[in-house]
Motif scaffolding. Structure first.
Motif, PDB file in Angstrom:
ATOM      1  N   ASP A 165       0.827  -1.209   0.000  1.00  0.00           N
ATOM      2  CA  ASP A 165       0.000   0.000   0.000  1.00  0.00           C
ATOM      3  C   ASP A 165       0.859   1.257   0.000  1.00  0.00           C
ATOM      4  N   HIS A 166       1.959   1.220   0.732  1.00  0.00           N
ATOM      5  CA  HIS A 166       2.853   2.376   0.808  1.00  0.00           C
ATOM      6  C   HIS A 166       3.480   2.662  -0.560  1.00  0.00           C
ATOM      7  N   VAL A 167       3.964   1.621  -1.221  1.00  0.00           N
ATOM      8  CA  VAL A 167       4.580   1.797  -2.540  1.00  0.00           C
ATOM      9  C   VAL A 167       3.565   2.365  -3.530  1.00  0.00           C
ATOM     10  N   LEU A 168       2.356   1.829  -3.539  1.00  0.00           N
ATOM     11  CA  LEU A 168       1.343   2.315  -4.478  1.00  0.00           C
ATOM     12  C   LEU A 168       0.969   3.763  -4.198  1.00  0.00           C
ATOM     13  N   ALA A 169       0.952   4.151  -2.935  1.00  0.00           N
ATOM     14  CA  ALA A 169       0.630   5.540  -2.596  1.00  0.00           C
ATOM     15  C   ALA A 169       1.727   6.486  -3.082  1.00  0.00           C
ATOM     16  N   VAL A 170       2.980   6.093  -2.882  1.00  0.00           N
ATOM     17  CA  VAL A 170       4.089   6.925  -3.350  1.00  0.00           C
ATOM     18  C   VAL A 170       4.072   7.014  -4.873  1.00  0.00           C
ATOM     19  N   ALA A 171       3.806   5.884  -5.533  1.00  0.00           N
ATOM     20  CA  ALA A 171       3.747   5.871  -6.996  1.00  0.00           C
ATOM     21  C   ALA A 171       2.688   6.830  -7.503  1.00  0.00           C
ATOM     22  N   ALA A 172       1.537   6.846  -6.853  1.00  0.00           N
ATOM     23  CA  ALA A 172       0.465   7.757  -7.266  1.00  0.00           C
ATOM     24  C   ALA A 172       0.893   9.209  -7.115  1.00  0.00           C
ATOM     25  N   ASP A 173       1.641   9.517  -6.058  1.00  0.00           N
ATOM     26  CA  ASP A 173       2.119  10.887  -5.848  1.00  0.00           C
ATOM     27  C   ASP A 173       3.153  11.290  -6.893  1.00  0.00           C
ATOM     28  N   TYR A 174       3.870  10.324  -7.430  1.00  0.00           N
ATOM     29  CA  TYR A 174       4.926  10.620  -8.397  1.00  0.00           C
ATOM     30  C   TYR A 174       4.394  10.844  -9.819  1.00  0.00           C
ATOM     31  N   ALA A 175       3.154  10.484 -10.075  1.00  0.00           N
ATOM     32  CA  ALA A 175       2.586  10.636 -11.421  1.00  0.00           C
ATOM     33  C   ALA A 175       1.796  11.926 -11.503  1.00  0.00           C
ATOM     34  N   ALA A 176       2.137  12.762 -12.479  1.00  0.00           N
ATOM     35  CA  ALA A 176       1.369  13.980 -12.696  1.00  0.00           C
ATOM     36  C   ALA A 176      -0.023  13.620 -13.190  1.00  0.00           C
TER      37      ALA A 176
END
Length: 312
Positions: A165-176
């Motif tokens: 869940d943490h990785v997916l949340a960070v990934a979402a923040d990294y995508a414009a």
């Protein structure tokens, strides 16, 4: 319709782009979003640009195609969660995982080959290039290919659902946030989708010619949207307006390929989500597949809708 002589004089060329045949995707793909943590071809968000060292950002983007359908944002998020993109001074865990992507040496060996361009000989989990490419391969082997089971793939990377869940949340923040099409570009994309499966015909402008070539398809798509663009790929590229290198793509943008800016030989129409539609070569049909903007032949993109209706 332009005469065949005009097309020949204009230097039509549609080189082979080996795009896999895909079924028509749902219209939501115009917005380019994927539940797996961002679009495959997502542009970096302001947070990503501020947080990820430039060389690591380029590496994540370069390594992601090791696994078809994997977003670079997932690799970047793993790098962030594991070692803050290599900023951790020791990069050795209590379990014995090492390097910027935190591999157990025995696990790394299974995914280290072939050695990626710029990697070490022999490969090592301490090297960022080797480690990021190996991470993409590990994810792919465990469910990340084409987003089939990304959560399971991340769990295999670290057996902890909170980690997933943490990785997916960070990934979402990294995508414009993806750019949505305007009314004209939406019409161009809808037209192009309706041509999927139509035969490639060199110099073809549509049904009257039995099919399309690459630039005939893009011109027809924009004609359906009420915009006039030139006939051949080079002229379409020259007409612009060109997007800056690295700019976020929007549905309807035209993508150009060739050996240089004065030798553009192919054009496709971006549809969102890292995908594009084109008429690739004789013997093929109009089809949709990866936008391939990370290839050496990619010369840049234009946004014809910025020129206004009736522009020439």
């Amino acid at each position: 319709m332009s005469s065949l002589f005009t097309k020949i004089a204009g230097g039509i060329g549609c080189t082979v782009l080996a795009l896999p045949l895909l079924a028509v995707v749902i219209i939501a793909a115009l917005l380019g979003g994927l539940s797996s943590g961002g679009s495959v071809a997502a542009s970096p968000s302001k947070q990503a640009l501020a947080d990820i060292p430039a060389y690591m950002l380029a590496l994540y983007q370069r390594a992601a195609p090791e696994c078809p359908g994997l977003s670079w944002t997932i690799l970047a998020a793993i790098g962030k969660v594991e070692t803050d993109h290599g900023r951790n001074p020791t990069m050795v865990s209590s379990a014995g995982a090492v390097g910027p992507m935190q591999f157990l040496p025995s696990t790394f060996t299974s995914y280290a080959y072939p050695v990626p361009p710029g990697g070490k000989q022999p490969p090592t989990p301490w090297d960022p290039t080797d480690a990021v490419h190996a991470a993409a391969r590990l994810l792919c082997a465990n469910g990340a290919r084409n987003g089939k089971n990304l959560r399971q793939a991340l769990w295999h990377y670290n057996h902890d659902w909170a980690y997933v869940d943490h990785v997916l949340a960070v990934a979402a923040d990294y995508a414009a946030a993806p750019l949505a099409p305007n009314s004209a570009t939406a019409k161009a994309v809808v037209f192009a989708r309706a041509q999927l499966g139509t035969p490639y015909v060199w110099g073809g402008d549509g049904p009257a010619d039995g099919g399309f070539d690459c630039s005939g398809l893009t011109q027809a798509a924009y004609r359906a949207a009420g915009l006039t663009i030139p006939r051949v790929a080079q002229a379409q590229y020259d007409a612009g307006p060109r997007l800056p290198n690295g700019a976020q793509l929007a549905p309807g943008d035209l993508l150009f390929f060739g050996t240089g800016p004065r030798n553009v030989t192919h054009v496709s129409l971006y549809t969102g989500g890292g995908q594009a539609i084109d008429a690739p070569h004789p013997g093929a049909v109009v089809r949709q597949g990866p936008a391939r903007t990370n290839t050496a032949s990619f010369q840049g993109a234009t946004r014809p809708s910025n020129r206004g209706a009736g522009a020439r």
